[in-house]
Design an enzyme around this catalytic site. Structure first.
Site, PDB file in Angstrom:
ATOM      1  N   ASP A  31       9.419   2.794  -0.958  1.00  0.00           N
ATOM      2  CA  ASP A  31       8.459   3.514  -0.127  1.00  0.00           C
ATOM      3  C   ASP A  31       8.803   3.191   1.329  1.00  0.00           C
ATOM      4  O   ASP A  31       8.445   2.140   1.854  1.00  0.00           O
ATOM      5  CB  ASP A  31       7.039   3.057  -0.480  1.00  0.00           C
ATOM      6  CG  ASP A  31       5.990   3.744   0.400  1.00  0.00           C
ATOM      7  OD1 ASP A  31       6.381   4.466   1.348  1.00  0.00           O
ATOM      8  OD2 ASP A  31       4.790   3.544   0.145  1.00  0.00           O
ATOM      9  N   LYS A  87       5.691   9.478   8.401  1.00  0.00           N
ATOM     10  CA  LYS A  87       5.531   8.955   9.773  1.00  0.00           C
ATOM     11  C   LYS A  87       6.622   9.427  10.727  1.00  0.00           C
ATOM     12  O   LYS A  87       6.536  10.529  11.250  1.00  0.00           O
ATOM     13  CB  LYS A  87       5.395   7.438   9.726  1.00  0.00           C
ATOM     14  CG  LYS A  87       4.180   7.014   8.863  1.00  0.00           C
ATOM     15  CD  LYS A  87       3.757   5.598   9.085  1.00  0.00           C
ATOM     16  CE  LYS A  87       2.707   5.119   8.110  1.00  0.00           C
ATOM     17  NZ  LYS A  87       1.328   5.340   8.508  1.00  0.00           N
ATOM     18  N   TYR A  94       0.861  -1.186   0.000  1.00  0.00           N
ATOM     19  CA  TYR A  94       0.000   0.000   0.000  1.00  0.00           C
ATOM     20  C   TYR A  94       0.893   1.229   0.000  1.00  0.00           C
ATOM     21  O   TYR A  94       1.856   1.297   0.767  1.00  0.00           O
ATOM     22  CB  TYR A  94      -0.885  -0.020   1.248  1.00  0.00           C
ATOM     23  CG  TYR A  94      -1.772   1.188   1.416  1.00  0.00           C
ATOM     24  CD1 TYR A  94      -2.897   1.369   0.612  1.00  0.00           C
ATOM     25  CD2 TYR A  94      -1.490   2.153   2.385  1.00  0.00           C
ATOM     26  CE1 TYR A  94      -3.718   2.477   0.779  1.00  0.00           C
ATOM     27  CE2 TYR A  94      -2.310   3.255   2.559  1.00  0.00           C
ATOM     28  CZ  TYR A  94      -3.424   3.415   1.752  1.00  0.00           C
ATOM     29  OH  TYR A  94      -4.239   4.513   1.924  1.00  0.00           O
TER      30      TYR A  94
HETATM   31  N1  HOZ Z   1      -3.508   3.155   6.347  1.00  0.00           N
HETATM   32  C1  HOZ Z   1      -2.946   3.296   7.635  1.00  0.00           C
HETATM   33  C2  HOZ Z   1      -2.199   2.112   8.073  1.00  0.00           C
HETATM   34  N2  HOZ Z   1      -1.512   1.400   7.092  1.00  0.00           N
HETATM   35  C3  HOZ Z   1      -3.982   3.626   8.673  1.00  0.00           C
HETATM   36  C4  HOZ Z   1      -3.978   5.048   8.930  1.00  0.00           C
HETATM   37  C5  HOZ Z   1      -4.945   5.493  10.017  1.00  0.00           C
HETATM   38  O1  HOZ Z   1      -6.029   4.965  10.152  1.00  0.00           O
HETATM   39  O2  HOZ Z   1      -4.588   6.414  10.733  1.00  0.00           O
END
Ligand code: HOZ
Length: 419
Positions: free
Chosen positions: A239, A267, A144
């Site tokens: 990534d 992050k 992802y």
């Molecule tokens: N897509 C995020 C984890 N892979 C989640 C982000 C969130 O809900 O803060």
């Protein structure tokens, strides 16, 4: 456990915000039950609106490697509040953060700051296309890279969690620019290059996957990828939004000794505030406007608040390299307690227990065989005991430096009581 106030807030939120949440996985849809509305965090713990405390293994989905409200980061944020939160004009702080990123990650000769991981991957991809003059991208099933149109093909994270194979709203023509291959298969990669080599602008991947649960690259896989992309004049994009400054100070590329052409970070580099970055070889990055003709921009890009938090975070991590060994030991202790039969995948402080699989989990085909119902029971058993793991079988857990011996012991005891 009393969850009355969370239930009330969920009902109120649902009439206004889709699913009551601003990012789908938070809604607990795959595990059931009421998502907990949080009130505050402290170190390795979060406290919800009903007064329940949780040892936190999501860490805001990665950023909080030093825990909630880490004092040096909080002090830095307080300091910058006195001078301004956004100018829409350059500041020296942005150079400082860019220099820190370049020093930690030598493949990033030049850097652009943006606001989210999605922006970073979207921009890196555009730059790869602009630089190579090609349109095709290779990504991997279950990886992802944010909600970029062309990358929401066989994507992990919330798409895997909710069982959405291909999202509505992405024009077919965009999706057709993406080839999704099985992760960890050198064969599939080489076959794709044999067929489409001269059309492939870039290969983008999570060098350690966090978005179908934690999956490590098999020995030799990243090396083979580096070789085949170089041979065909395609760019390799790591990534590292999750792995950057997480699996090691220099990210997965330092851990595995691979130099990608472009990388994305997010992050951890924002200390818990919204920021991300992309960068790479100067020759490529010089094609970006205003120097070149590949356009990318942002009103709040490089805003002093997030930049200052990021500088404080990276300064601390750089001054305390021993943190990474400590995280490794602590995460190993938690993983050693995994329920019988679970397959444990771990790289440093990222890990996943896969339930109900009968062999190694190395790609989406093996990950998706997991028994998500059993995972859901595990998740709720932990939550009841005050341990907050990601509410999805297909998200990595994150441990941070604030997880002290007491928290680790409490986690191990909670896991041991699960049958
Ligand atoms: N897509 C995020 C984890 N892979 C989640 C982000 C969130 O809900 O803060």
């Amino acid at each position: 456990m009393n969850t009355q106030r969370s239930e009330q807030l969920l009902e109120r939120a649902q009439s206004l915000i889709p699913g009551g949440v601003n990012s789908p996985v938070r809604a607990f849809r795959s595990v059931g039950g009421t998502p907990r509305f949080m009130e505050r965090g402290e170190g390795c713990r979060m406290f919800d609106v009903d007064g329940n405390a949780y040892i936190d293994y999501i860490g805001s989905w990665g950023p909080l490697i030093l825990g909630h409200r880490f004092p040096p980061v909080m002090d830095a944020i307080r300091g910058v509040l006195e001078v301004g939160t956004s100018f829409g004009a350059p500041t020296e702080r942005e150079i400082v953060l860019a220099e820190m990123l370049r020093d930690a990650v030598p493949s990033m000769e030049m850097v652009r700051l943006v606001n989210s991981g999605t922006e970073a991957t979207m921009s890196a991809l555009r730059v790869a296309r602009g630089f190579t003059g090609r349109d095709l991208t290779i990504k991997f099933e279950g990886c992802y890279h944010g909600h970029v149109d062309s990358l929401l093909v066989k994507a992990g994270s919330g798409m895997a969690t909710l069982g959405i194979a291909d999202t509505a709203g992405v024009p077919k023509a965009f999706a057709e620019t993406t080839l999704a291959l099985p992760y960890n298969s050198v064969e599939a990669l080489e076959a794709a290059f044999r067929e489409h080599g001269d059309k492939i602008a870039a290969v983008i991947l999570e060098p350690v996957v966090g978005n179908m649960g934690c999956i490590a690259p098999q020995p030799g896989y990243l090396e083979a990828m580096r070789k085949v992309t170089q041979k065909h004049g395609s760019l390799l994009i790591f990534d590292e939004v999750m792995t950057g400054f997480r699996v090691s100070f220099g990210g997965a590329q330092a851990l595995y000794g691979i130099h990608p052409d472009l990388s994305t970070f997010g992050k951890v580099i924002g200390g818990g505030l919204p920021i991300a970055a992309y960068g790479g070889r100067a020759e490529i990055m010089r094609k970006i406007a205003p120097v070149g003709n590949i356009y990318q921009a942002g009103t709040l890009s490089g805003n002093p608040l997030a930049v200052t938090a990021g500088i404080a975070m990276l300064r601390h991590l750089k001054a305390h390299p021993e943190i990474y060994a400590q995280l490794d030991t602590a995460a190993a202790s938690v993983c050693a307690a995994a329920p019988a039969g679970a397959v444990v995948n771990r790289v440093g402080s990222m890990f996943t227990f896969f339930f109900g699989v009968d062999g190694p989990v190395v790609d989406w085909d093996t990950a998706k065989k997991a028994d998500t119902a059993r995972f859901g029971r595990f998740f709720h058993a932990m939550l009841e005991r005050g341990v907050y793991f990601p509410p999805s079988q297909f998200e990595a857990a994150f441990l941070g430096a604030a997880h002290d011996e007491e928290a680790i012991a409490a986690t191990v005891a909670a896991i041991a009581s699960f049958e």
